[in-house]
Design a protein around this motif. Structure first.
Motif, PDB file in Angstrom:
ATOM      1  N   LEU A  56      77.058  31.884  46.901  1.00 35.77           N
ATOM      2  CA  LEU A  56      77.422  31.769  45.430  1.00 35.77           C
ATOM      3  C   LEU A  56      76.015  31.747  44.666  1.00 35.77           C
ATOM      4  CD1 LEU A  56      79.372  31.271  43.125  1.00 35.77           C
ATOM      5  CD2 LEU A  56      78.800  28.773  43.226  1.00 35.77           C
ATOM      6  N   ILE A  57      74.975  31.334  45.185  1.00 37.06           N
ATOM      7  CA  ILE A  57      73.660  31.453  44.394  1.00 37.06           C
ATOM      8  C   ILE A  57      73.073  32.987  44.401  1.00 37.06           C
ATOM      9  CG2 ILE A  57      71.302  30.881  44.364  1.00 37.06           C
ATOM     10  CD1 ILE A  57      72.018  28.135  45.425  1.00 37.06           C
ATOM     11  N   ASN A  58      73.303  33.669  45.641  1.00 39.32           N
ATOM     12  CA  ASN A  58      73.008  34.847  45.909  1.00 39.32           C
ATOM     13  C   ASN A  58      73.891  35.924  44.939  1.00 39.32           C
ATOM     14  OD1 ASN A  58      71.174  34.558  47.836  1.00 39.32           O
ATOM     15  ND2 ASN A  58      72.461  34.911  49.542  1.00 39.32           N
ATOM     16  N   ASN A  59      75.169  35.551  44.779  1.00 40.01           N
ATOM     17  CA  ASN A  59      75.897  36.241  43.845  1.00 40.01           C
ATOM     18  C   ASN A  59      75.501  36.247  42.342  1.00 40.01           C
ATOM     19  OD1 ASN A  59      77.420  37.305  45.858  1.00 40.01           O
ATOM     20  ND2 ASN A  59      79.161  35.662  45.551  1.00 40.01           N
ATOM     21  N   LEU A  60      74.648  35.064  41.929  1.00 43.01           N
ATOM     22  CA  LEU A  60      74.151  35.101  40.662  1.00 43.01           C
ATOM     23  C   LEU A  60      73.030  35.627  40.580  1.00 43.01           C
ATOM     24  CD1 LEU A  60      76.054  31.647  39.912  1.00 43.01           C
ATOM     25  CD2 LEU A  60      76.565  33.849  39.051  1.00 43.01           C
ATOM     26  N   SER A  61      72.390  36.282  41.595  1.00 45.70           N
ATOM     27  CA  SER A  61      70.844  36.594  41.622  1.00 45.70           C
ATOM     28  C   SER A  61      70.412  37.220  40.272  1.00 45.70           C
ATOM     29  CB  SER A  61      70.408  37.406  42.864  1.00 45.70           C
ATOM     30  OG  SER A  61      69.278  37.757  42.837  1.00 45.70           O
ATOM     31  N   PRO A  62      71.173  38.164  39.551  1.00 45.56           N
ATOM     32  CA  PRO A  62      70.469  38.866  38.528  1.00 45.56           C
ATOM     33  C   PRO A  62      70.116  37.756  37.219  1.00 45.56           C
ATOM     34  CG  PRO A  62      72.447  39.696  39.354  1.00 45.56           C
ATOM     35  CD  PRO A  62      72.359  38.813  39.989  1.00 45.56           C
ATOM     36  N   PRO A  67      62.442  36.905  34.833  1.00 47.87           N
ATOM     37  CA  PRO A  67      61.043  36.374  34.888  1.00 47.87           C
ATOM     38  C   PRO A  67      60.877  34.967  34.487  1.00 47.87           C
ATOM     39  CG  PRO A  67      61.243  38.608  34.018  1.00 47.87           C
ATOM     40  CD  PRO A  67      62.839  37.979  34.128  1.00 47.87           C
ATOM     41  N   GLY A  68      59.865  34.211  35.154  1.00 49.26           N
ATOM     42  CA  GLY A  68      59.643  32.719  34.883  1.00 49.26           C
ATOM     43  C   GLY A  68      60.699  31.834  35.268  1.00 49.26           C
ATOM     44  N   HIS A  69      61.836  32.127  36.120  1.00 48.02           N
ATOM     45  CA  HIS A  69      62.659  31.386  36.758  1.00 48.02           C
ATOM     46  C   HIS A  69      62.940  31.176  38.060  1.00 48.02           C
ATOM     47  CE1 HIS A  69      63.952  31.963  32.361  1.00 48.02           C
ATOM     48  NE2 HIS A  69      64.427  30.760  32.532  1.00 48.02           N
ATOM     49  N   LEU A  70      63.414  30.067  38.646  1.00 46.78           N
ATOM     50  CA  LEU A  70      63.762  29.739  39.745  1.00 46.78           C
ATOM     51  C   LEU A  70      64.959  28.769  40.343  1.00 46.78           C
ATOM     52  CD1 LEU A  70      62.817  30.178  42.973  1.00 46.78           C
ATOM     53  CD2 LEU A  70      61.345  27.862  42.507  1.00 46.78           C
ATOM     54  N   ALA A  71      65.950  29.246  40.995  1.00 44.09           N
ATOM     55  CA  ALA A  71      66.890  28.214  41.082  1.00 44.09           C
ATOM     56  C   ALA A  71      66.798  27.556  42.620  1.00 44.09           C
ATOM     57  CB  ALA A  71      68.152  28.941  41.313  1.00 44.09           C
ATOM     58  N   ALA A  88      57.140  36.172  41.226  1.00 41.02           N
ATOM     59  CA  ALA A  88      55.673  35.702  40.794  1.00 41.02           C
ATOM     60  C   ALA A  88      55.687  34.044  40.263  1.00 41.02           C
ATOM     61  CB  ALA A  88      55.499  36.428  39.331  1.00 41.02           C
ATOM     62  N   PHE A  89      56.890  33.751  39.674  1.00 40.66           N
ATOM     63  CA  PHE A  89      57.130  32.311  39.447  1.00 40.66           C
ATOM     64  C   PHE A  89      57.275  31.401  40.407  1.00 40.66           C
ATOM     65  CE2 PHE A  89      59.615  28.633  38.031  1.00 40.66           C
ATOM     66  CZ  PHE A  89      58.879  28.228  37.292  1.00 40.66           C
ATOM     67  N   GLU A  90      58.029  31.944  41.851  1.00 39.00           N
ATOM     68  CA  GLU A  90      57.816  31.066  42.664  1.00 39.00           C
ATOM     69  C   GLU A  90      56.706  30.997  43.563  1.00 39.00           C
ATOM     70  OE1 GLU A  90      60.932  31.461  46.728  1.00 39.00           O
ATOM     71  OE2 GLU A  90      60.699  33.103  45.302  1.00 39.00           O
ATOM     72  N   LYS A  91      55.572  31.878  43.188  1.00 38.72           N
ATOM     73  CA  LYS A  91      54.162  31.501  43.860  1.00 38.72           C
ATOM     74  C   LYS A  91      53.623  30.256  43.161  1.00 38.72           C
ATOM     75  CE  LYS A  91      53.465  36.107  45.688  1.00 38.72           C
ATOM     76  NZ  LYS A  91      52.603  37.385  45.492  1.00 38.72           N
ATOM     77  N   LYS A 163      58.343  26.657  30.166  1.00 39.69           N
ATOM     78  CA  LYS A 163      59.125  25.914  29.004  1.00 39.69           C
ATOM     79  C   LYS A 163      59.390  26.764  27.629  1.00 39.69           C
ATOM     80  CE  LYS A 163      55.218  23.615  26.928  1.00 39.69           C
ATOM     81  NZ  LYS A 163      54.590  22.187  26.647  1.00 39.69           N
ATOM     82  N   ASP A 164      58.297  27.837  27.679  1.00 37.85           N
ATOM     83  CA  ASP A 164      58.221  28.667  26.532  1.00 37.85           C
ATOM     84  C   ASP A 164      59.521  29.807  26.851  1.00 37.85           C
ATOM     85  OD1 ASP A 164      56.252  27.337  25.806  1.00 37.85           O
ATOM     86  OD2 ASP A 164      54.995  28.876  26.613  1.00 37.85           O
ATOM     87  N   LEU A 165      59.951  29.866  28.043  1.00 38.79           N
ATOM     88  CA  LEU A 165      61.224  30.684  28.305  1.00 38.79           C
ATOM     89  C   LEU A 165      62.447  30.018  28.218  1.00 38.79           C
ATOM     90  CD1 LEU A 165      59.417  32.766  31.074  1.00 38.79           C
ATOM     91  CD2 LEU A 165      59.770  33.560  28.702  1.00 38.79           C
TER      92      LEU A 165
END
Length: 582
Positions: A56-62, A67-71, A88-91, A163-165
């Motif tokens: 389910l998470i992979n299906n919602l990948s888009p 940018p700047g998000h991580l589930a 980039a955010f994951e790093k 938080k800015d995003l």
């Protein structure tokens, strides 16, 4: 959207707990990360969750890799087991150990969305400096707990970002993902329950039902068959229309859905012809509340395999009830075997119940003999007058019931038995136990469900019952005079049904007209040998008043007239003796 006051409460209490843990907002501590082997073990342990959540998470990948998000998906203990997001955010998030194998409970990471959601079992959004650690103030995190089909929290879905995003839809999205996972888990659970139910049905129809059994649709086409049916009728039965219906017992299966109709069909066996002569609950007559209640309990008991103990005086219909229970049960195609325990000598009771091998004792048949339990295999054994069985025989019976096996007299080989036991007695077994005449362990083994049958003197439908017996035995033209009915109501009927039927049939034969009069009822009155057994006058008067009021159907004027006393005297005696009239 979550109420601001509730969110504030959750965050405030979380900060308090963090201080109690001894944490400091400015002293962020790195913790141990699980290695690959430990992560693999964790994934296997949470397979039910990950098999649904990860696809389910992979299906919602888009949506989750902007940018700047991580589930993040964490288990019930707060350990992250899967992530999906902007590379980039994951790093940068790894600097805070927001990665697979890291634990994010409050005591490890302070106030954070994953930890609070697990603690409160509620969704939460933690924004900027609401995080306990200063290092996490640049984040905005939304988390929602994931519930199992049974309502337990088994994990949490978290969406983090700079938080800015931050966008309010992150919180809604996290909740939607958690709900979607829960719903899919529910569907899988229902599917698993369905499969288990099918396995259960297969077990019951193949292991417990040893005669051909079919499940039919509304058009009587076969949709399921047990092994016995396939052996006898052929392997390819599904979809075929049932032929030779007269060879089957067919009953409708109730359904709440009017568009679904199912029928159960049991093949009649050689025993069925015998058992069709047995009594059923429809043969038990009477509208007395106590007998109606006994029938209600009997019908429910018939649907189980629990042992049944029937208590009642001689002639109250104990075997009638036992046969009715058998014919209403799934064991009805199999034998009903009755044993009168009081009629068998103690020396022969074991051979009678369990059988014997040839030459087991003097006078024994050379071929041996099958016992009652083996003769009733897959059916019902009715142990009548169980209270008259000797203590030695009780011990043998108890052993057979506990072990579900018998050993014929003279044999060293045991045989497995599968029978339903219905016992009956006219004795108070608790008093017999107290007197040392009956085993308490056997009593509780037999008393799974107890049915108590009322004696005739305590029933309020005597006249209706009398007319039923007359009509059912070819005396439809016979009526009873008022005096005859009165005499029937006054008599104690110590012999109960048998005595009533004998008196009625004799009167029907001897009466010279179509009306049975009081003098036609030749009722036995047993002499009292011991004057100490004579009831006090008060008790006699009480019983007489109750019977005449019952005869008058509660009409006090009529009851007083029949008793040849005034209404005032009748009411005075009712109050004096505290007579309860129902």
């Amino acid at each position: 959207m979550q109420q601001i006051g509730e969110k504030k409460r959750m965050i405030t209490f979380s900060w308090r707990r963090c201080y109690e843990f001894g944490l400091s907002p400015t002293q962020f501590q790195l913790s141990k990360i699980l290695n690959d082997r430990q992560i693999d073990q964790l994934l296997k342990k949470n397979a039910d969750l990950t098999n649904v959540a990860i696809p389910l998470i992979n299906n919602l990948s888009p949506l989750l890799t902007q940018p700047g998000h991580l589930a993040s998906l964490a288990d019930r203990n707060g350990t992250i087991i899967y992530t999906k997001g902007d590379t980039a955010f994951e790093k940068s998030a790894k600097k805070l150990q927001m990665q697979v194998g890291a634990n994010w409970l409050e005591k490890e990471r302070g106030t954070n969305a994953i930890g609070v959601a697990l603690r409160e079992k509620n969704s939460i959004c933690i924004y900027g400096d609401q995080h306990f650690y200063v290092n996490a103030h640049y984040l905005s995190c939304s988390a929602a707990p994931i519930f199992s089909p049974s309502g337990e929290v088994i994990g949490v879905i978290n969406i983090s970002g700079e938080k800015d995003l931050f966008h309010p839809h992150n919180h809604v999205l996290a909740q939607l993902i958690a709900d979607s996972i829960h719903h899919q888990l529910m569907l899988r659970h229902v599917e698993d329950e369905k499969k288990l139910a099918e396995i259960e049905i297969d077990y019951i129809t193949n292991k417990l039902i040893t005669v051909p059994y079919l499940s039919l649709n509304a058009k009587h086409r076969i949709i399921r068959a047990n092994d016995a049916a396939r052996r006898e009728l052929g392997k390819d039965l599904t979809g075929e229309k049932l032929k030779d219906k007269h060879y089957f017992f067919i009953e409708s299966i109730p359904s709440a859905n009017r568009n679904l109709h199912r029928f159960a069909a049991l093949k009649r066996t050689e025993h069925s012809a015998i058992n069709r002569e047995l009594y059923t609950f429809s043969d038990i007559q009477g509208v007395c509340p106590s007998i109606m209640q006994a029938k209600k309990v009997g019908r429910k008991a018939a649907t189980t395999d629990i042992p049944i103990l029937i208590i009642g005086e001689t002639g109250t219909g104990k075997e009638l009830f036992a046969q009715s229970i058998h014919t209403s049960s799934l064991r009805s195609p199999h034998p009903f075997v009755a044993v009168n325990c009081s009629a068998i000598p103690e020396s022969l009771i074991e051979s009678e119940l369990f059988g014997y091998v040839g030459g087991a004792f003097t006078g024994a048949s050379k071929e041996g003999s099958m016992g009652k339990f083996e003769a009733a295999q897959n059916g019902t054994v009715f142990l009548d007058e169980i209270g008259d069985m000797s203590l030695r025989s009780q011990a043998s019976l108890l052993r057979a019931l506990q072990e579900k096996e018998i050993t014929p007299v003279g044999s060293t080989t045991s045989k497995q038995i599968n029978v339903r036991v219905v016992a009956a007695t006219n004795k108070n077994l608790l008093q017999e136990i107290e007197a040392g005449h009956f085993r308490a362990d056997l009593y509780y083994r037999l008393k799974g469900i107890q049915i108590t049958l009322p004696p005739l003197r305590k029933r309020n439908d005597l006249i209706d019952l009398a007319y039923y017996f007359l009509n059912d035995n070819g005396y439809q033209n016979k009526t009873m005079s008022k005096e005859a009915e009165e005499r029937i109501l006054i008599h104690d009927w110590p012999g109960n049904m048998r005595e009533l039927m004998n008196v009625l049939f004799e009167a029907a034969v001897l009466s010279e007209e179509n009306t049975i009069h009081a003098h036609d009822l030749r009722i036995d009155h047993f002499p009292v040998e011991d004057s100490s057994e004579i009831a006090p006058l008060k008790d006699v008067e009480k019983e007489t008043i109750k019977r005449y009021v019952r005869l008058a159907n509660g009409n006090m004027s009529l009851a007083a007239e029949l008793l040849d006393i005034s209404r005032t005297t009748l009411y005075r005696k009712i109050n004096e003796y505290k007579i309860e009239l129902r």
